[in-house]
Write a protein that holds these residues in place. Structure first.
Motif, mmCIF file in Angstrom:
data_model
loop_
_atom_site.group_PDB
_atom_site.id
_atom_site.type_symbol
_atom_site.label_atom_id
_atom_site.label_comp_id
_atom_site.label_asym_id
_atom_site.label_seq_id
_atom_site.Cartn_x
_atom_site.Cartn_y
_atom_site.Cartn_z
ATOM 1 N N ARG A 5 20.346 63.837 26.173
ATOM 2 C CA ARG A 5 20.454 64.991 27.056
ATOM 3 C C ARG A 5 19.098 65.243 27.701
ATOM 4 N N CYS A 33 19.587 72.566 29.846
ATOM 5 C CA CYS A 33 19.996 71.255 29.337
ATOM 6 C C CYS A 33 21.430 70.912 29.718
ATOM 7 N N ARG A 34 22.260 71.907 29.903
ATOM 8 C CA ARG A 34 23.659 71.675 30.262
ATOM 9 C C ARG A 34 24.111 72.814 31.177
ATOM 10 N N ALA A 79 28.036 72.028 35.405
ATOM 11 C CA ALA A 79 27.478 70.775 34.903
ATOM 12 C C ALA A 79 26.095 70.544 35.485
ATOM 13 N N ARG A 112 23.039 67.344 35.556
ATOM 14 C CA ARG A 112 22.636 65.997 35.157
ATOM 15 C C ARG A 112 21.443 65.555 35.979
#
Length: 134
Positions: free
Chosen positions: A37, A94-95, A116, A118
């Motif tokens: 992650r 982180c997310r 989300a 990324r």
């Protein structure tokens, strides 16, 4: 008396049984393509672009670019000159559920929930259209 091999096997079984397992519905690192992650601190965000009302690209530091997907359209985010990234879990993201985007909207300030997050690879950043790069 037990043999040393049996004792070693029992010890290995005990350690394996205590290993952490992902919660139901949560992917392990190997299920996510082996990627750990990736997190970033909100204070390190130094640019953004929003090609539409549901996608946000953040420049973090000098090289890193993160993509955020909203739960629902964040009206006029693609026209915003400024916005804020607020972390719900301290100062890092982180997310998706860690972040909220605050953006000026047609009826005043709006809070947009992130679904989300990324980190993009260097190749993905290069593939972004010029107007979408932060």
């Amino acid at each position: 008396m037990r043999s040393p091999a049996l004792a070693l096997a029992l010890a290995a079984l005990t350690v394996t049984a205590c290993a952490p397992t992902p919660a139901p519905g949560e992917l392990s690192a190997s299920d996510q393509g082996g990627q750990a992650r990736e997190c970033f601190f909100t204070r390190n965000v130094n640019g953004f672009s929003a090609p539409d009302n549901e996608t946000l690209y953040l420049r973090v530091g000098v090289r890193d670019v993160y993509q955020m997907q909203m739960f629902s359209p964040c009206l006029d985010m693609d026209w915003a000159q400024r916005l804020a990234v607020v972390s719900r879990s301290g100062s890092s993201v982180c997310r998706g559920m860690d972040a909220t985007i605050i953006s000026p909207g047609p009826l005043g300030e709006q809070r947009c929930t992130v679904r989300a997050v990324r980190k993009l690879t260097p190749a993905e950043v290069e593939a972004l259209p010029r107007g979408s790069r932060p």
